[in-house]
Design an enzyme around this catalytic site. Structure first.
Site, PDB file in Angstrom:
ATOM      1  N   GLU A 221      32.677  43.304  40.772  1.00 19.45           N
ATOM      2  CA  GLU A 221      33.207  44.615  41.133  1.00 19.45           C
ATOM      3  C   GLU A 221      33.030  45.615  39.989  1.00 19.45           C
ATOM      4  OE1 GLU A 221      33.916  45.301  44.044  1.00 19.45           O
ATOM      5  OE2 GLU A 221      34.325  43.370  45.000  1.00 19.45           O
TER       6      GLU A 221
ATOM      7  N   CYS B 126      43.910  42.678  44.462  1.00 16.11           N
ATOM      8  CA  CYS B 126      42.682  42.510  43.681  1.00 16.11           C
ATOM      9  C   CYS B 126      42.368  43.788  42.918  1.00 16.11           C
ATOM     10  CB  CYS B 126      41.514  42.145  44.600  1.00 16.11           C
ATOM     11  SG  CYS B 126      41.666  40.525  45.380  1.00 16.11           S
TER      12      CYS B 126
ATOM     13  N   HIS C 108      35.041  38.857  43.103  1.00 16.21           N
ATOM     14  CA  HIS C 108      35.451  38.372  44.416  1.00 16.21           C
ATOM     15  C   HIS C 108      34.631  37.142  44.783  1.00 16.21           C
ATOM     16  CE1 HIS C 108      37.657  42.120  45.931  1.00 16.21           C
ATOM     17  NE2 HIS C 108      38.429  41.079  46.231  1.00 16.21           N
TER      18      HIS C 108
END
Length: 215
Positions: free
Chosen positions: A83, A151, A170
């Site tokens: 990410e 998250c 993830h």
């Protein structure tokens, strides 16, 4: 004591009675990083906004990590997602305590979004090369959407502290398509490649092909 690397996973929530992130992080501890002068610290994160708000800075203060990698499960992912950023707003989904953060934001008056300071294109490429070298059949991709739940929330908090490189990863649910051991080995590659990217003096031992056997 060497430099600390903190890797976190999340506990159960919603349909994820077994959270692949924490299972993979525990297995990462089992196999180790195989890096001299680096101490791996793992932590199970609660799926609760208020507790995460307290815990993230506490972990930074306690361990003073050179790198933090938060790991979470993505129910629709089939690859390993690196990410690139976290957003501050729109945390409308209640946590395990049926609560949302005040103002639905990570940090009051915080920036709209915060970017990872690692070169994730280089990290992703290096991870892919190392995985291919060891016959680890996982796929790494870069993502710009960490979601609007715990998250993203934990990632934003670490990025906002801005003390050392942070990344959110993830992973797919277990067995869809990767085993727990494959996820752990993928996390090990990510940690090693992130450390090498942020500190070229860090030396990682070569990953042997035998290390990629699934548990």
């Amino acid at each position: 004591m060497g430099k600390a690397v903190l890797v976190t996973g999340f506990g159960p929530f919603m349909e994820h009675s077994t959270n692949a992130s924490w299972e993979a992080v525990k297995d990462l501890k089992e196999i180790g990083l195989d890096m001299e002068g680096v101490d791996l610290v793992i932590k199970d994160m609660p799926v609760v906004y208020s507790k995460t708000t307290e815990l993230v800075p506490q972990l930074w203060d306690e361990f003073k990590p050179a790198l933090v990698i938060h790991v979470g499960v993505h129910g629709h992912a089939s690859t390993i997602l690196l990410e690139e950023r976290a957003v501050n707003s729109n945390h409308l989904m209640p946590d395990n305590d049926h609560q949302c953060p005040e103002g639905f934001v990570c940090v009051k008056d915080g920036d709209d979004r915060l970017q990872c300071k690692l070169n994730l294109d280089a990290v992703r490429q290096r991870c892919a090369e190392q995985a291919a070298h060891t016959d680890l059949k996982v796929v790494f991709e870069k993502s710009q959407d960490a979601g609007n739940y715990l998250c993203n929330f934990s990632y934003y908090l670490s990025l906002s502290l801005d003390r050392a490189p942070s990344l959110f990863v993830h992973v797919p649910p277990l067995g869809r398509p990767f085993s727990c051991r494959e996820l752990a080995l993928a996390l090990r590659l990510i940690v090693r490649c992130c450390l090498e990217a942020s500190d070229p003096t860090v030396a990682a031992a070569p990953v042997s092909a035998s290390a990629t056997e699934s548990a």
